[in-house]
Design a protein around this motif. Structure first.
Motif, short mmCIF file in Angstrom:
data_model
loop_
_atom_site.label_atom_id
_atom_site.label_comp_id
_atom_site.label_asym_id
_atom_site.label_seq_id
_atom_site.Cartn_x
_atom_site.Cartn_y
_atom_site.Cartn_z
N VAL A 116 0.83 -1.19 0.00
CA VAL A 116 0.00 0.00 0.00
C VAL A 116 0.88 1.25 0.00
CG1 VAL A 116 -1.76 1.30 1.25
CG2 VAL A 116 -1.84 -1.19 1.21
N SER A 117 0.53 2.23 -0.78
CA SER A 117 1.29 3.46 -0.85
C SER A 117 1.33 4.14 0.51
CB SER A 117 0.65 4.42 -1.86
OG SER A 117 1.22 5.70 -1.77
N ASP A 118 2.42 4.83 0.81
CA ASP A 118 2.53 5.51 2.10
C ASP A 118 1.97 6.92 2.04
OD1 ASP A 118 4.39 6.82 0.59
OD2 ASP A 118 6.03 6.67 2.03
N GLU A 119 1.33 7.28 0.93
CA GLU A 119 0.78 8.62 0.79
C GLU A 119 -0.63 8.55 0.23
OE1 GLU A 119 1.76 12.91 -1.35
OE2 GLU A 119 2.78 11.10 -1.98
N CYS A 120 -1.56 9.25 0.87
CA CYS A 120 -2.92 9.24 0.36
C CYS A 120 -3.08 10.29 -0.74
CB CYS A 120 -3.93 9.48 1.49
SG CYS A 120 -3.92 11.13 2.19
N VAL A 121 -4.09 10.11 -1.54
CA VAL A 121 -4.39 11.00 -2.66
C VAL A 121 -5.71 11.70 -2.38
CG1 VAL A 121 -4.89 11.12 -5.13
CG2 VAL A 121 -3.15 9.52 -4.27
N VAL A 122 -5.71 13.02 -2.52
CA VAL A 122 -6.91 13.82 -2.33
C VAL A 122 -7.66 13.91 -3.65
CG1 VAL A 122 -7.82 16.12 -1.78
CG2 VAL A 122 -5.93 15.17 -0.45
N VAL A 123 -8.96 13.64 -3.63
CA VAL A 123 -9.80 13.78 -4.81
C VAL A 123 -10.79 14.90 -4.53
CG1 VAL A 123 -11.31 12.61 -6.46
CG2 VAL A 123 -9.61 11.30 -5.17
N SER A 124 -10.73 15.96 -5.33
CA SER A 124 -11.58 17.13 -5.08
C SER A 124 -12.30 17.52 -6.36
CB SER A 124 -10.73 18.30 -4.59
OG SER A 124 -11.52 19.45 -4.37
N ALA A 125 -13.54 17.99 -6.21
CA ALA A 125 -14.31 18.45 -7.36
C ALA A 125 -14.54 19.95 -7.24
CB ALA A 125 -15.65 17.72 -7.44
N ARG A 126 -14.88 20.58 -8.38
CA ARG A 126 -15.06 22.03 -8.42
C ARG A 126 -16.39 22.39 -9.05
NH1 ARG A 126 -9.52 24.61 -10.72
NH2 ARG A 126 -10.89 24.73 -12.53
N MET A 127 -16.72 23.67 -8.93
CA MET A 127 -17.96 24.19 -9.51
C MET A 127 -17.98 24.07 -11.03
SD MET A 127 -20.09 25.23 -7.17
CE MET A 127 -21.16 26.34 -8.08
N ASP A 128 -16.79 24.03 -11.65
CA ASP A 128 -16.73 23.96 -13.11
C ASP A 128 -16.95 22.55 -13.65
OD1 ASP A 128 -14.40 22.66 -12.46
OD2 ASP A 128 -13.06 24.05 -13.48
N GLY A 129 -17.21 21.58 -12.77
CA GLY A 129 -17.49 20.22 -13.19
C GLY A 129 -16.28 19.32 -13.28
N SER A 130 -15.09 19.79 -12.93
CA SER A 130 -13.88 18.98 -13.00
C SER A 130 -13.66 18.21 -11.71
CB SER A 130 -12.66 19.85 -13.30
OG SER A 130 -12.42 20.76 -12.23
N ILE A 131 -12.97 17.08 -11.84
CA ILE A 131 -12.55 16.27 -10.70
C ILE A 131 -11.03 16.18 -10.77
CG2 ILE A 131 -12.68 14.01 -9.59
CD1 ILE A 131 -15.41 13.63 -10.90
N LEU A 146 -12.36 15.75 -16.90
CA LEU A 146 -13.22 16.83 -17.40
C LEU A 146 -14.41 16.24 -18.14
CD1 LEU A 146 -10.45 19.16 -18.86
CD2 LEU A 146 -11.58 19.39 -16.65
N GLY A 147 -15.42 17.07 -18.37
CA GLY A 147 -16.54 16.64 -19.19
C GLY A 147 -17.90 17.01 -18.62
N HIS A 148 -17.99 17.25 -17.32
CA HIS A 148 -19.28 17.63 -16.75
C HIS A 148 -19.63 19.07 -17.14
CE1 HIS A 148 -19.46 14.01 -14.43
NE2 HIS A 148 -18.29 14.25 -13.88
N LEU A 149 -20.90 19.29 -17.40
CA LEU A 149 -21.35 20.62 -17.81
C LEU A 149 -21.80 21.47 -16.62
CD1 LEU A 149 -23.40 19.65 -21.00
CD2 LEU A 149 -21.01 20.40 -20.84
N GLY A 150 -21.88 20.87 -15.44
CA GLY A 150 -22.28 21.61 -14.25
C GLY A 150 -21.47 21.15 -13.06
N ALA A 151 -21.74 21.74 -11.89
CA ALA A 151 -20.98 21.46 -10.69
C ALA A 151 -21.12 20.01 -10.26
CB ALA A 151 -21.46 22.37 -9.57
N VAL A 152 -19.99 19.41 -9.87
CA VAL A 152 -20.00 18.08 -9.24
C VAL A 152 -20.27 18.31 -7.76
CG1 VAL A 152 -18.64 16.03 -8.68
CG2 VAL A 152 -18.42 17.12 -10.92
N THR A 153 -21.36 17.76 -7.25
CA THR A 153 -21.79 18.03 -5.88
C THR A 153 -21.35 16.98 -4.88
OG1 THR A 153 -23.92 17.02 -6.48
CG2 THR A 153 -23.78 19.42 -6.54
N SER A 154 -20.93 15.80 -5.36
CA SER A 154 -20.47 14.76 -4.43
C SER A 154 -19.55 13.80 -5.17
CB SER A 154 -21.65 14.00 -3.83
OG SER A 154 -21.22 13.05 -2.88
N ILE A 155 -18.51 13.33 -4.50
CA ILE A 155 -17.62 12.31 -5.03
C ILE A 155 -17.33 11.30 -3.94
CG2 ILE A 155 -16.46 13.64 -6.84
CD1 ILE A 155 -14.29 14.33 -4.89
#
Length: 247
Positions: A116-131, A146-155
């Protein structure tokens, strides 16, 4: 969000808190008339954001230990040590100062079938629809979806998924819900060369077109192998999804 006897909460007061729940066994043997029986420990307050905190998540890192990661409307994601209550790292998810964070999750990637990697990865979404995926310690962006046309509200991401024992390739999954009512899931395969990622769009459902549903408010994996999702919506429903079949 909960973990064992602790719960985190995010607030519009520009802070987050970690609450320690009373021990159920101890509470059962205490005198119920005692003031101590109904009093839990004071929550740990995580402050320093410049705007309201939209979400938080638990994570573990070999360097920082157990942490809470918070996402803020000011475009900053902060990593807080549970032990010291201090901010130990900060990631700016904006591009040229633009792009409020809408949600956050984290996972540890598998580097090999038994490692297992010793470093975690942060996954964040934005109002522009990107993750976007960031290394928690360096703050470097590793991948953008990329590809969403609106805000990603949950991941949501599961714990690190097991790799194929006959291959050096490893993978994880990322599910998402949007303000427009779309729900979906990506499968990400890290290739043997370590420099590329193969992306498969396992599931993509335009729920609004089917039943005029409102935007997704939350989405979570509810199976160990990330085959099943649960989603909640502004229309008041909760739905369970088969990721493989997209139903």
């Amino acid at each position: 969000g909960s973990r064992c006897d602790r719960v985190w909460s995010a607030s519009y007061d520009r802070g987050a808190r970690v609450w320690t729940l009373p021990d159920a066994t101890d509470g059962a043997v205490r005198d119920q008339s005692s003031e101590r029986a109904s009093t839990s420990a004071a929550p740990k307050c995580l402050r320093g954001h410049g705007d309201y905190v939209v979400e938080a998540c638990w994570a573990s890192d070999a360097c920082f230990g157990e942490v809470v990661i918070t996402a803020c409307a000011d475009g900053k994601v902060r990593v807080w040590s549970i032990e010291s209550d201090e901010c130990v790292a900060e990631v700016d998810v904006r591009t040229d100062g633009v792009g409020a964070a809408t949600c956050v999750d984290a996972y540890s990637a598998l580097e090999a079938p038994t490692q297992v990697s010793d470093e975690c990865v942060v996954v964040s979404a934005r109002m522009d629809g990107s993750i976007r995926f960031f290394h928690v310690r360096t703050g470097m962006c590793a991948l953008v979806l990329l590809g969403h046309l609106g805000a990603v509200t949950s991941i949501a991401t599961p714990d690190a998924l097991p790799a194929n024992l006959n291959s050096a390739e490893t993978h994880t999954r990322v599910s998402y819900g949007t303000r427009g009512g779309t729900i979906g899931c990506f499968d990400l395969h890290a290739q043997e060369d370590g420099t590329s990622v193969a992306i498969t769009h396992l599931m993509h459902r335009e729920t609004r077109a089917e039943a005029d549903l409102e935007g997704c408010t939350s989405i979570k994996f509810i199976s160990h192998l990330a085959h099943t999702l649960a989603s909640s919506s502004e229309d008041g429903t909760v739905r369970i999804w088969d990721v493989q079949r997209g139903r």
